[in-house]
Design an enzyme around this catalytic site. Structure first.
Site, short mmCIF file in Angstrom:
data_model
loop_
_atom_site.label_atom_id
_atom_site.label_comp_id
_atom_site.label_asym_id
_atom_site.label_seq_id
_atom_site.Cartn_x
_atom_site.Cartn_y
_atom_site.Cartn_z
N GLU A 75 76.47 -39.43 44.78
CA GLU A 75 75.35 -40.18 45.34
C GLU A 75 75.84 -41.09 46.47
O GLU A 75 75.20 -41.17 47.53
CB GLU A 75 74.67 -41.02 44.26
CG GLU A 75 73.51 -41.84 44.80
CD GLU A 75 73.05 -42.94 43.86
OE1 GLU A 75 71.84 -43.24 43.84
OE2 GLU A 75 73.91 -43.53 43.15
N TRP A 97 67.69 -38.88 41.61
CA TRP A 97 66.59 -39.24 42.51
C TRP A 97 65.38 -38.31 42.37
O TRP A 97 64.41 -38.44 43.11
CB TRP A 97 67.09 -39.22 43.96
CG TRP A 97 67.83 -40.46 44.34
CD1 TRP A 97 69.19 -40.65 44.35
CD2 TRP A 97 67.25 -41.70 44.76
NE1 TRP A 97 69.48 -41.93 44.75
CE2 TRP A 97 68.32 -42.59 45.01
CE3 TRP A 97 65.94 -42.14 44.95
CZ2 TRP A 97 68.12 -43.90 45.44
CZ3 TRP A 97 65.74 -43.44 45.38
CH2 TRP A 97 66.82 -44.31 45.61
N TYR A 139 68.33 -46.39 51.58
CA TYR A 139 69.76 -46.71 51.63
C TYR A 139 70.53 -46.18 52.84
O TYR A 139 70.72 -46.89 53.82
CB TYR A 139 70.42 -46.23 50.34
CG TYR A 139 69.98 -46.98 49.12
CD1 TYR A 139 70.42 -48.28 48.89
CD2 TYR A 139 69.10 -46.41 48.20
CE1 TYR A 139 70.00 -49.00 47.77
CE2 TYR A 139 68.67 -47.12 47.08
CZ TYR A 139 69.13 -48.42 46.87
OH TYR A 139 68.71 -49.12 45.77
N CYS A 200 67.57 -51.54 45.90
CA CYS A 200 67.89 -52.50 44.84
C CYS A 200 69.23 -53.16 45.14
O CYS A 200 69.32 -54.38 45.23
CB CYS A 200 67.92 -51.80 43.48
SG CYS A 200 66.32 -51.13 42.98
N ARG A 220 68.88 -57.13 44.33
CA ARG A 220 67.62 -57.87 44.12
C ARG A 220 66.99 -57.55 42.78
O ARG A 220 66.32 -58.37 42.16
CB ARG A 220 66.63 -57.55 45.24
CG ARG A 220 66.18 -56.09 45.22
CD ARG A 220 64.90 -55.83 45.97
NE ARG A 220 64.56 -54.42 45.83
CZ ARG A 220 63.68 -53.96 44.94
NH1 ARG A 220 63.06 -54.77 44.11
NH2 ARG A 220 63.43 -52.66 44.87
N CYS A 222 67.76 -55.16 39.10
CA CYS A 222 68.82 -54.41 38.42
C CYS A 222 68.40 -53.99 37.02
O CYS A 222 68.13 -54.83 36.16
CB CYS A 222 70.08 -55.27 38.33
SG CYS A 222 71.42 -54.42 37.47
N ASP A 223 68.36 -52.67 36.81
CA ASP A 223 68.19 -52.07 35.49
C ASP A 223 69.58 -52.04 34.85
O ASP A 223 70.42 -51.21 35.18
CB ASP A 223 67.62 -50.66 35.67
CG ASP A 223 67.57 -49.84 34.39
OD1 ASP A 223 68.01 -50.34 33.34
OD2 ASP A 223 67.10 -48.69 34.45
N TYR A 263 64.60 -52.57 30.25
CA TYR A 263 63.26 -52.06 29.95
C TYR A 263 63.01 -52.06 28.45
O TYR A 263 63.91 -51.83 27.65
CB TYR A 263 63.12 -50.64 30.52
CG TYR A 263 62.89 -50.63 32.01
CD1 TYR A 263 61.63 -50.87 32.54
CD2 TYR A 263 63.95 -50.43 32.89
CE1 TYR A 263 61.41 -50.89 33.90
CE2 TYR A 263 63.74 -50.46 34.26
CZ TYR A 263 62.47 -50.69 34.77
OH TYR A 263 62.27 -50.73 36.12
N ALA A 317 62.52 -45.37 34.26
CA ALA A 317 61.19 -45.89 34.61
C ALA A 317 60.97 -45.67 36.10
O ALA A 317 61.78 -46.11 36.91
CB ALA A 317 61.08 -47.36 34.25
#
Length: 318
Positions: A75, A97, A139, A200, A220, A222-223, A263, A317
């Site tokens: 990635e 993605w 990105y 993110c 900003r 973050c999972d 989550y 999510a």
């Protein structure tokens, strides 16, 4: 409530991953429960930090579950191409993605195919991929081709050559290491609405001290369960590549989170992971030094001494 194993501070080995697990526990037990964009709901805290020393080849790979580091590396290399279509990732078996363009396709067409079938069509049909596989200027597009417009008169503007922020950082690290402007920024306000997902991990800043290259990443949103392990690895990889290209030693990675969350549908993952104890010190080697930071391939990287505990699955999510 989930709790980590009952280990006193004195009995803990100084393993970096306790920072990650303690953050996870803090969010799960004390975070503010709130409605989020996805409708799933989160527990969230604001303003967090993890620090990791990259000396000796060390990599911040989570050991309390398996992190597929080659997926994260692929990635990141994709980001450096400036590509915004998922097809190159799909052809490498990288699925992270797929959900966003799939959701857009289903919404636009009413064709409720599975994400797996959607990805197969992306791989097999270049025209379909061109129409439905693009994520917008996410990105990498901002990193290596930040849009520039110049006036042509009469209040009109035309598109000019974009700014390659990554190339500029390489140049500034080589020729002006004391600068406070070694920054790669993804948050282009003018183009956020065109992105499938606004960045993110948005701001990377680099600092040279005593021949070591340090990186501060501000994220900003973050999972922590699914995203953060990838983000830590990606930032460390970026720092190692830049350090090699600029004849520096990798230094410290400082990760900072804004809205740092878990989550609500990740309860099983959180409970399982907080019951585990981190172990091992994985390291990375880089097989060669390409002529450019844009010349690395996945075969250039090897991770050694990584023996993680079993994978823990959890839904993404969207």
């Amino acid at each position: 409530m989930a709790t980590a194993p009952n280990l006193s501070a004195a009995s803990r080995q100084p393993h970096w991953e306790w920072q990650y697990l303690d953050l996870m526990r803090q969010i799960w037990e004390h975070g503010d429960e709130r409605v989020d964009r996805t409708g799933v709901g989160t527990r969230s805290v604001f303003g967090t930090q993890i620090r990791f020393d990259l000396a000796g080849g060390a990599m911040p790979l989570v050991t309390t579950k398996r992190i597929y580091w080659k997926t994260a590396a692929r990635e990141f290399l994709w980001f450096l191409t400036g590509e915004t279509n998922i097809r190159p990732l799909v052809l490498q078996g990288v699925k992270i993605w797929n959900e966003w363009p799939h959701a857009n396709y289903v919404k636009a067409t009413g064709d409720a195919i599975s994400v797996e079938v959607f990805a197969e069509r992306i791989a097999e049909d270049t025209d379909f991929a061109a129409q439905w596989g693009d994520l917008g200027p996410v990105y990498g597009k901002q990193w290596v081709d930040w849009p520039v417009y110049v006036p042509v008169g009469g209040g009109l503007y035309k598109r000019d050559t974009g700014i390659n922020q990554v190339a500029r950082v390489v140049d500034s690290l080589r020729h002006n290491p004391g600068s406070r402007r070694h920054i790669v920024e993804g948050w282009n306000v003018a183009e956020l609405d065109q992105m499938s997902l606004p960045p993110c991990h948005k701001t990377y800043q680099f600092h040279v001290g005593n021949g070591r290259l340090n990186c501060a990443l501000y994220q900003r949103s973050c999972d922590v369960a699914l995203g953060l392990p990838f983000n830590l690895f990606g930032a460390a990889l970026f720092t190692r590549m830049l350090a090699q290209q600029c004849d520096l030693e990798p230094g410290e990675l400082v990760w900072m989170g804004g809205d740092t969350h878990l989550y609500l549908n990740h309860a099983e993952l959180v409970e399982a992971q907080l019951a585990r104890v981190p172990a091992g010190q994985p390291v990375m080697s880089i097989a060669r030094r390409p002529d450019s930071i844009f010349g690395y391939t996945i075969d250039d990287f090897a991770v050694l001494d990584y023996a993680p505990q079993a994978h823990i699955s959890a839904p993404v999510a969207v």
